[in-house]
Design a protein around this motif. Structure first.
Motif, PDB file in Angstrom:
ATOM      1  N   PHE A 144       1.145  -1.497   0.060  1.00 44.53           N
ATOM      2  CA  PHE A 144      -0.129   0.304  -0.034  1.00 44.53           C
ATOM      3  C   PHE A 144       1.036   1.735  -0.007  1.00 44.53           C
ATOM      4  CE2 PHE A 144      -2.691   3.305   2.596  1.00 44.53           C
ATOM      5  CZ  PHE A 144      -3.519   3.189   0.919  1.00 44.53           C
ATOM      6  N   VAL A 145       1.880   1.333   0.712  1.00 50.51           N
ATOM      7  CA  VAL A 145       2.773   1.838   1.014  1.00 50.51           C
ATOM      8  C   VAL A 145       3.450   2.070  -0.064  1.00 50.51           C
ATOM      9  CG1 VAL A 145       4.781   3.519   2.199  1.00 50.51           C
ATOM     10  CG2 VAL A 145       3.100   2.245   3.709  1.00 50.51           C
ATOM     11  N   PHE A 146       3.814   1.124  -1.120  1.00 50.67           N
ATOM     12  CA  PHE A 146       4.976   1.377  -2.389  1.00 50.67           C
ATOM     13  C   PHE A 146       3.618   1.826  -3.116  1.00 50.67           C
ATOM     14  CE2 PHE A 146       5.544  -0.618  -6.028  1.00 50.67           C
ATOM     15  CZ  PHE A 146       6.852  -0.839  -6.087  1.00 50.67           C
ATOM     16  N   VAL A 147       2.381   1.580  -2.874  1.00 48.64           N
ATOM     17  CA  VAL A 147       1.585   1.970  -4.762  1.00 48.64           C
ATOM     18  C   VAL A 147       1.260   3.737  -4.322  1.00 48.64           C
ATOM     19  CG1 VAL A 147      -0.953   2.044  -4.852  1.00 48.64           C
ATOM     20  CG2 VAL A 147       0.806  -0.329  -4.922  1.00 48.64           C
ATOM     21  N   GLY A 148       1.456   4.344  -2.821  1.00 45.37           N
ATOM     22  CA  GLY A 148       1.526   5.473  -2.336  1.00 45.37           C
ATOM     23  C   GLY A 148       2.563   6.447  -3.336  1.00 45.37           C
ATOM     24  N   LEU A 149       3.449   6.126  -2.982  1.00 44.74           N
ATOM     25  CA  LEU A 149       4.589   6.382  -3.641  1.00 44.74           C
ATOM     26  C   LEU A 149       4.866   6.494  -4.891  1.00 44.74           C
ATOM     27  CD1 LEU A 149       7.250   4.941  -0.959  1.00 44.74           C
ATOM     28  CD2 LEU A 149       6.500   6.515  -1.050  1.00 44.74           C
ATOM     29  N   LEU A 150       3.963   5.713  -6.314  1.00 42.61           N
ATOM     30  CA  LEU A 150       4.366   5.536  -6.925  1.00 42.61           C
ATOM     31  C   LEU A 150       3.379   6.246  -7.959  1.00 42.61           C
ATOM     32  CD1 LEU A 150       3.739   1.584  -8.218  1.00 42.61           C
ATOM     33  CD2 LEU A 150       5.857   3.645  -8.151  1.00 42.61           C
ATOM     34  N   ARG A 151       2.398   6.617  -6.755  1.00 40.89           N
ATOM     35  CA  ARG A 151       1.778   7.904  -6.952  1.00 40.89           C
ATOM     36  C   ARG A 151       2.182   9.025  -6.715  1.00 40.89           C
ATOM     37  NH1 ARG A 151      -3.424   6.757  -8.178  1.00 40.89           N
ATOM     38  NH2 ARG A 151      -4.832   4.091  -7.925  1.00 40.89           N
ATOM     39  N   SER A 152       2.428   9.314  -5.900  1.00 39.04           N
ATOM     40  CA  SER A 152       2.769  11.045  -5.089  1.00 39.04           C
ATOM     41  C   SER A 152       3.971  11.194  -5.901  1.00 39.04           C
ATOM     42  CB  SER A 152       3.853  10.808  -4.236  1.00 39.04           C
ATOM     43  OG  SER A 152       4.232   9.891  -3.709  1.00 39.04           O
ATOM     44  N   GLY A 153       4.752   9.781  -7.018  1.00 39.83           N
ATOM     45  CA  GLY A 153       6.627  10.355  -7.416  1.00 39.83           C
ATOM     46  C   GLY A 153       5.858  10.602  -8.966  1.00 39.83           C
ATOM     47  N   GLY A 154       4.967  10.241  -9.008  1.00 38.85           N
ATOM     48  CA  GLY A 154       4.432  10.822 -10.747  1.00 38.85           C
ATOM     49  C   GLY A 154       4.553   9.342 -11.291  1.00 38.85           C
ATOM     50  N   TRP A 155       4.724   8.178 -11.015  1.00 41.86           N
ATOM     51  CA  TRP A 155       5.147   6.844 -11.491  1.00 41.86           C
ATOM     52  C   TRP A 155       4.145   6.607 -12.428  1.00 41.86           C
ATOM     53  CZ3 TRP A 155      10.100   6.220 -13.510  1.00 41.86           C
ATOM     54  CH2 TRP A 155      11.061   6.918 -12.545  1.00 41.86           C
ATOM     55  N   LEU A 156       3.075   6.530 -11.767  1.00 43.06           N
ATOM     56  CA  LEU A 156       1.827   5.808 -12.098  1.00 43.06           C
ATOM     57  C   LEU A 156       1.531   6.715 -13.276  1.00 43.06           C
ATOM     58  CD1 LEU A 156      -0.380   3.659 -11.775  1.00 43.06           C
ATOM     59  CD2 LEU A 156      -1.700   4.852  -9.978  1.00 43.06           C
ATOM     60  N   LYS A 157       0.746   8.029 -13.207  1.00 39.04           N
ATOM     61  CA  LYS A 157       0.652   8.939 -13.930  1.00 39.04           C
ATOM     62  C   LYS A 157       1.412   8.471 -15.360  1.00 39.04           C
ATOM     63  CE  LYS A 157      -0.920  12.833 -12.988  1.00 39.04           C
ATOM     64  NZ  LYS A 157      -0.974  14.351 -12.622  1.00 39.04           N
ATOM     65  N   TRP A 158       2.469   8.787 -15.203  1.00 36.91           N
ATOM     66  CA  TRP A 158       3.442   8.730 -16.893  1.00 36.91           C
ATOM     67  C   TRP A 158       3.120   7.051 -16.745  1.00 36.91           C
ATOM     68  CZ3 TRP A 158       6.736   4.433 -17.377  1.00 36.91           C
ATOM     69  CH2 TRP A 158       8.235   4.217 -17.929  1.00 36.91           C
ATOM     70  N   ALA A 159       3.216   6.411 -16.126  1.00 35.09           N
ATOM     71  CA  ALA A 159       2.881   5.142 -17.211  1.00 35.09           C
ATOM     72  C   ALA A 159       1.580   4.802 -17.489  1.00 35.09           C
ATOM     73  CB  ALA A 159       2.851   3.375 -16.251  1.00 35.09           C
TER      74      ALA A 159
END
Length: 239
Positions: free
Chosen positions: A179-194
């Motif tokens: 859950f924390v890892f996915v939160g970091l993906l979101r806050s870091g913009g990696w999910l939006k990039w993907a």
């Protein structure tokens, strides 16, 4: 097997051993099918909704299974004597699986999911998003179901209580870390990039479930169409 142990039957669709003279044992055998059922649910939701959150949760679920596979072969603790010879028992894979799932659902519903009170441009007078209390009840139901599955593994004799407790702890801990890892993906913009990648766009992947009411999703569009058709039919009759 001692002389007083009843003969065991195998549930044909799963090869789960249970006592055919014990109805609770049969119920426990069916509870053992929950991980398989959840995998079907994961796959169905991913294919139908294309939601990134569901895909990421399923990826975490698979990673949790990989962790269980590694832990069993590292610890090498046998199952109880009644079910010996069917792989290692520490930690319980069923308990770890359902603990990850239930804790992930709880964290999503109570922490990450935040639907607005009014969805889209059309306000529905017949529905509202789940309140925090209602989401809490759904999360509690998932936790209770997970507890029943974990308990059933001890009742059926597949695991000791300690193996189930460790499995639950590993699953719950993995869910929090993921859950924390996915939160970091979101806050870091990696999910939006993907999700902006051409492959993701071709697959029509989206990320709306955090703000879109899961029951209400798409209802306003359908309701607006229905209301427009009723209005059009009324105008025709009035001529």
């Amino acid at each position: 097997m001692s002389s007083y142990d009843p003969p065991l039957a195998s549930l044909s669709i799963s090869h789960v051993y249970y006592d055919p003279n014990d109805r609770i044992s049969l119920v426990c055998a069916y509870l053992a099918l929950l991980p398989q059922a959840l995998c079907v649910v994961y796959a169905t939701l991913i294919l139908t909704t294309r939601e990134a959150e569901i895909l990421l949760t399923f990826a975490g679920q698979l990673a949790c299974e990989a962790l269980n596979f590694a832990l069993k072969r590292l610890i090498k603790e046998e199952r109880p004597p009644r079910i010996s010879g069917k792989g290692y028992g520490m930690p319980s894979s069923h308990a770890q699986f359902v603990a990850f799932w239930s804790v992930s659902v709880t964290l999503f519903l109570l922490v990450r999911h935040n639907p607005p009170k009014v969805m889209g441009k059309v306000e529905s007078s017949t529905h509202r998003p789940w309140s925090v209390a209602e989401r809490g009840l759904v999360a509690l139901a998932g936790l209770v179901m997970a507890a029943l599955v974990a308990w059933s593994r001890v009742y059926l004799g597949y695991h000791t209580g300690r193996q189930v407790v460790v499995g639950c702890g590993a699953g719950a801990g993995s869910a929090v870390v993921w859950f924390v890892f996915v939160g970091l993906l979101r806050s870091g913009g990696w999910l939006k990039w993907a999700l902006a990648h051409p492959l993701a766009r071709r697959a029509r992947a989206r990320d709306l479930i955090m703000e879109e009411d899961m029951v209400q999703a798409g209802w306003e569009k359908w309701d607006a169409r229905q209301q427009a058709e009723l209005k059009a039919n009324g105008d025709k009759k009035g001529r």
